[in-house]
Design a protein around this motif. Structure first.
Motif, mmCIF file in Angstrom:
data_model
loop_
_atom_site.group_PDB
_atom_site.id
_atom_site.type_symbol
_atom_site.label_atom_id
_atom_site.label_comp_id
_atom_site.label_asym_id
_atom_site.label_seq_id
_atom_site.Cartn_x
_atom_site.Cartn_y
_atom_site.Cartn_z
ATOM 1 N N THR A 46 0.847 -1.183 0.000
ATOM 2 C CA THR A 46 0.000 0.000 0.000
ATOM 3 C C THR A 46 0.883 1.233 0.000
ATOM 4 O OG1 THR A 46 -1.809 1.191 1.097
ATOM 5 C CG2 THR A 46 -0.219 0.089 2.518
ATOM 6 N N THR A 47 0.340 2.322 -0.473
ATOM 7 C CA THR A 47 1.069 3.589 -0.443
ATOM 8 C C THR A 47 0.328 4.617 0.413
ATOM 9 O OG1 THR A 47 -0.004 4.319 -2.487
ATOM 10 C CG2 THR A 47 2.118 3.199 -2.711
ATOM 11 N N ASP A 48 -0.720 4.188 1.101
ATOM 12 C CA ASP A 48 -1.491 5.070 1.968
ATOM 13 C C ASP A 48 -0.698 5.349 3.247
ATOM 14 O OD1 ASP A 48 -3.907 6.496 2.823
ATOM 15 O OD2 ASP A 48 -4.061 4.862 4.285
ATOM 16 N N VAL A 49 -0.251 6.570 3.401
ATOM 17 C CA VAL A 49 0.636 6.942 4.496
ATOM 18 C C VAL A 49 -0.020 6.752 5.861
ATOM 19 C CG1 VAL A 49 1.951 8.845 5.501
ATOM 20 C CG2 VAL A 49 1.972 8.503 3.039
ATOM 21 N N ASP A 50 -1.293 7.067 5.987
ATOM 22 C CA ASP A 50 -1.967 6.901 7.277
ATOM 23 C C ASP A 50 -2.037 5.424 7.675
ATOM 24 O OD1 ASP A 50 -2.381 9.625 7.749
ATOM 25 O OD2 ASP A 50 -4.232 9.628 6.570
ATOM 26 N N THR A 51 -2.267 4.550 6.718
ATOM 27 C CA THR A 51 -2.280 3.107 6.985
ATOM 28 C C THR A 51 -0.900 2.636 7.410
ATOM 29 O OG1 THR A 51 -4.058 2.779 5.392
ATOM 30 C CG2 THR A 51 -2.759 0.837 5.973
ATOM 31 N N LEU A 52 0.135 3.164 6.769
ATOM 32 C CA LEU A 52 1.509 2.782 7.101
ATOM 33 C C LEU A 52 1.889 3.248 8.504
ATOM 34 C CD1 LEU A 52 3.066 3.672 3.648
ATOM 35 C CD2 LEU A 52 2.574 1.374 4.526
ATOM 36 N N LYS A 53 1.487 4.441 8.866
ATOM 37 C CA LYS A 53 1.753 4.951 10.216
ATOM 38 C C LYS A 53 1.073 4.074 11.261
ATOM 39 C CE LYS A 53 2.113 9.833 8.943
ATOM 40 N NZ LYS A 53 1.464 11.146 9.079
ATOM 41 N N LYS A 54 -0.172 3.694 10.992
ATOM 42 C CA LYS A 54 -0.912 2.847 11.922
ATOM 43 C C LYS A 54 -0.243 1.484 12.067
ATOM 44 C CE LYS A 54 -5.504 1.257 13.074
ATOM 45 N NZ LYS A 54 -6.919 1.263 12.728
ATOM 46 N N ALA A 55 0.258 0.932 10.967
ATOM 47 C CA ALA A 55 0.962 -0.355 11.014
ATOM 48 C C ALA A 55 2.211 -0.253 11.890
ATOM 49 C CB ALA A 55 1.329 -0.803 9.609
ATOM 50 N N CYS A 56 2.916 0.866 11.816
ATOM 51 C CA CYS A 56 4.111 1.069 12.653
ATOM 52 C C CYS A 56 3.752 1.077 14.128
ATOM 53 C CB CYS A 56 4.791 2.387 12.300
ATOM 54 S SG CYS A 56 5.554 2.423 10.676
ATOM 55 N N GLU A 57 2.644 1.732 14.472
ATOM 56 C CA GLU A 57 2.243 1.892 15.863
ATOM 57 C C GLU A 57 1.567 0.654 16.447
ATOM 58 O OE1 GLU A 57 2.985 4.460 17.800
ATOM 59 O OE2 GLU A 57 4.050 5.353 16.136
ATOM 60 N N THR A 58 1.049 -0.223 15.606
ATOM 61 C CA THR A 58 0.306 -1.379 16.118
ATOM 62 C C THR A 58 0.982 -2.693 15.723
ATOM 63 O OG1 THR A 58 -1.166 -1.316 14.188
ATOM 64 C CG2 THR A 58 -1.895 -0.150 16.170
ATOM 65 N N GLN A 59 0.738 -3.121 14.527
ATOM 66 C CA GLN A 59 1.168 -4.447 14.077
ATOM 67 C C GLN A 59 2.673 -4.673 14.200
ATOM 68 O OE1 GLN A 59 0.051 -5.226 10.048
ATOM 69 N NE2 GLN A 59 0.813 -7.298 10.054
ATOM 70 N N LEU A 60 3.465 -3.751 13.699
ATOM 71 C CA LEU A 60 4.922 -3.934 13.737
ATOM 72 C C LEU A 60 5.463 -3.794 15.153
ATOM 73 C CD1 LEU A 60 5.798 -2.076 10.442
ATOM 74 C CD2 LEU A 60 5.783 -4.536 10.838
ATOM 75 N N LYS A 61 4.933 -2.842 15.919
ATOM 76 C CA LYS A 61 5.403 -2.643 17.295
ATOM 77 C C LYS A 61 5.121 -3.884 18.142
ATOM 78 C CE LYS A 61 5.707 1.434 19.044
ATOM 79 N NZ LYS A 61 5.494 2.738 19.648
ATOM 80 N N ARG A 62 3.967 -4.530 17.918
ATOM 81 C CA ARG A 62 3.635 -5.760 18.653
ATOM 82 C C ARG A 62 4.629 -6.874 18.352
ATOM 83 N NH1 ARG A 62 -1.716 -6.169 16.558
ATOM 84 N NH2 ARG A 62 -2.501 -4.144 17.067
ATOM 85 N N LYS A 63 5.208 -6.840 17.163
ATOM 86 C CA LYS A 63 6.196 -7.856 16.773
ATOM 87 C C LYS A 63 7.600 -7.487 17.230
ATOM 88 C CE LYS A 63 3.731 -9.588 12.767
ATOM 89 N NZ LYS A 63 3.808 -9.870 11.334
ATOM 90 N N GLY A 64 7.740 -6.345 17.918
ATOM 91 C CA GLY A 64 9.038 -5.921 18.409
ATOM 92 C C GLY A 64 9.854 -5.154 17.384
ATOM 93 N N ILE A 65 9.214 -4.697 16.326
ATOM 94 C CA ILE A 65 9.907 -3.950 15.271
ATOM 95 C C ILE A 65 9.645 -2.465 15.478
ATOM 96 C CG2 ILE A 65 10.104 -3.540 12.791
ATOM 97 C CD1 ILE A 65 9.051 -6.421 12.381
ATOM 98 N N GLU A 66 10.696 -1.736 15.809
ATOM 99 C CA GLU A 66 10.604 -0.286 15.974
ATOM 100 C C GLU A 66 11.009 0.357 14.649
ATOM 101 O OE1 GLU A 66 9.615 1.712 18.454
ATOM 102 O OE2 GLU A 66 9.106 0.025 19.756
ATOM 103 N N VAL A 67 10.048 0.818 13.907
ATOM 104 C CA VAL A 67 10.302 1.415 12.597
ATOM 105 C C VAL A 67 10.751 2.854 12.786
ATOM 106 C CG1 VAL A 67 9.252 2.071 10.395
ATOM 107 C CG2 VAL A 67 8.642 -0.098 11.465
ATOM 108 N N GLY A 68 11.885 3.191 12.175
ATOM 109 C CA GLY A 68 12.392 4.551 12.239
ATOM 110 C C GLY A 68 12.097 5.337 10.982
ATOM 111 N N VAL A 69 11.840 4.619 9.887
ATOM 112 C CA VAL A 69 11.551 5.265 8.609
ATOM 113 C C VAL A 69 10.817 4.267 7.720
ATOM 114 C CG1 VAL A 69 13.759 4.594 7.558
ATOM 115 C CG2 VAL A 69 12.578 6.603 6.710
ATOM 116 N N PHE A 70 9.941 4.801 6.879
ATOM 117 C CA PHE A 70 9.407 3.966 5.814
ATOM 118 C C PHE A 70 9.501 4.731 4.511
ATOM 119 C CE2 PHE A 70 5.626 5.765 7.908
ATOM 120 C CZ PHE A 70 4.928 6.338 6.851
ATOM 121 N N VAL A 71 9.808 3.991 3.452
ATOM 122 C CA VAL A 71 10.005 4.571 2.127
ATOM 123 C C VAL A 71 8.866 4.088 1.239
ATOM 124 C CG1 VAL A 71 11.543 4.693 0.131
ATOM 125 C CG2 VAL A 71 12.503 4.550 2.441
ATOM 126 N N VAL A 72 8.199 5.027 0.584
ATOM 127 C CA VAL A 72 7.063 4.705 -0.273
ATOM 128 C C VAL A 72 7.461 4.944 -1.718
ATOM 129 C CG1 VAL A 72 4.658 5.230 -0.785
ATOM 130 C CG2 VAL A 72 5.496 5.443 1.560
#
Length: 84
Positions: A46-72
């Motif tokens: 997806t290229t929807d920035v709001d969806t990507l931000k939400k994934a960083c705060e929920t799904q990825l964080k729950r997996k122990g992945i601290e995202v510092g940047v995402f490239v679209v």
């Protein structure tokens, strides 16, 4: 209490499942930039920035992945684990 042989995985650092507030990360947009020297830790179709931000705060964080940047790009997004 765990039973013998039961595996317990520690919670991701920085993730508080009992947190009540919406402690969202502040993101900075940088046009026409990439960071190819940093390995991708996840990607999304997806290229929807709001969806990507939400994934960083929920799904990825729950997996122990601290995202510092995402490239679209034109078709998908690449999540990278780093600090600024």
């Amino acid at each position: 209490k765990t039973s013998p042989g039961e595996i317990v995985k520690p919670m991701a650092r920085g993730f508080d499942p009992l947190a009540t507030g919406d402690a969202q990360t502040e993101w900075e947009k940088m046009e026409d930039c990439d960071c190819p020297s940093i390995d991708n830790v996840a990607q999304a179709d997806t290229t929807d920035v709001d969806t990507l931000k939400k994934a960083c705060e929920t799904q990825l964080k729950r997996k122990g992945i601290e995202v510092g940047v995402f490239v679209v790009d034109d078709r998908r997004a690449y999540f990278k684990q780093c600090t600024r």
